[in-house]
Write an enzyme that holds these catalytic residues in place. Structure first.
Site, PDB file in Angstrom:
ATOM      1  N   TYR A  31      47.609  49.023  56.638  1.00  0.00           N
ATOM      2  CA  TYR A  31      47.670  50.245  55.835  1.00  0.00           C
ATOM      3  C   TYR A  31      48.587  51.335  56.387  1.00  0.00           C
ATOM      4  CZ  TYR A  31      44.308  48.024  52.839  1.00  0.00           C
ATOM      5  OH  TYR A  31      43.708  47.141  51.992  1.00  0.00           O
ATOM      6  N   VAL A  50      45.861  39.909  47.906  1.00  0.00           N
ATOM      7  CA  VAL A  50      47.012  39.088  47.549  1.00  0.00           C
ATOM      8  C   VAL A  50      46.726  37.663  48.020  1.00  0.00           C
ATOM      9  CG1 VAL A  50      49.486  38.688  47.917  1.00  0.00           C
ATOM     10  CG2 VAL A  50      48.610  41.030  47.727  1.00  0.00           C
ATOM     11  N   GLN A  90      55.166  39.247  51.626  1.00  0.00           N
ATOM     12  CA  GLN A  90      56.335  39.332  50.758  1.00  0.00           C
ATOM     13  C   GLN A  90      56.466  40.719  50.130  1.00  0.00           C
ATOM     14  OE1 GLN A  90      56.688  36.047  47.931  1.00  0.00           O
ATOM     15  NE2 GLN A  90      55.471  34.741  49.274  1.00  0.00           N
ATOM     16  N   GLY A  91      55.632  41.665  50.568  1.00  0.00           N
ATOM     17  CA  GLY A  91      55.697  43.022  50.037  1.00  0.00           C
ATOM     18  C   GLY A  91      54.886  43.249  48.770  1.00  0.00           C
ATOM     19  N   GLY A  96      51.480  43.436  48.370  1.00  0.00           N
ATOM     20  CA  GLY A  96      50.427  44.440  48.574  1.00  0.00           C
ATOM     21  C   GLY A  96      50.996  45.840  48.549  1.00  0.00           C
ATOM     22  N   LYS A  97      52.110  46.027  49.234  1.00  0.00           N
ATOM     23  CA  LYS A  97      52.774  47.334  49.241  1.00  0.00           C
ATOM     24  C   LYS A  97      53.222  47.713  47.833  1.00  0.00           C
ATOM     25  CE  LYS A  97      56.553  49.879  51.397  1.00  0.00           C
ATOM     26  NZ  LYS A  97      57.608  49.857  52.418  1.00  0.00           N
TER      27      LYS A  97
END
Length: 134
Positions: free
Chosen positions: A116, A77, A84-85, A87-88
């Site tokens: 992770y 990212v 900011q979320g 990657g999740k």
């Protein structure tokens, strides 16, 4: 006002835009070798890309059999969009496409080891690697 991020599955990607995300994210990839980056994209089984309008800001690139196992080869990212979320969300979108029968595995960069477990991965002591020579 919050930016609306769009996530796309297997959108056609150009090496230059992926290389820029790799470079700006801090992930160690051969971002200067666009031919190699394009091969990485072309030979992936699945990519999930994150977009801010027409700007690529994140990517999950994976190899899978869609039945048992998926190797998440890249999760990157853009630094300006981290925390900011995104990657999740990329991992969640990947899991949605893969379904419940497919496990997700990866090798973490040293700087991402703490990330992770926060998004649902379990650490394994059973991984083995033969490192690339180039």
């Amino acid at each position: 006002m919050a930016t609306l991020i769009t996530y796309l599955v297997n959108k056609s990607l150009q090496a230059s835009e992926v290389a820029e995300v790799f470079k700006s994210s801090g992930i160690k990839r051969p971002h200067e070798d666009l031919e190699r980056i394009q091969r990485m994209i072309d030979n992936a089984d699945i990519t999930i890309s994150a977009w801010d309008d027409d700007k690529l800001i994140g990517i999950a690139r994976a190899l899978t059999d869609y039945s048992y196992c998926c190797y998440l080869s890249d999760l990157a990212v853009d630094l300006n969009y981290q925390h900011q979320g995104i990657g999740k969300a990329l991992v969640q979108k990947l899991q949605e496409v893969l379904g419940d029968e497919t496990s997700l595995v990866l090798l973490s960069a040293p700087g991402a080891v703490d990330f992770y477990p926060r998004i649902g991965f379990e650490k394994s002591e059973r991984a083995f690697v033969i490192a690339r020579k180039k």
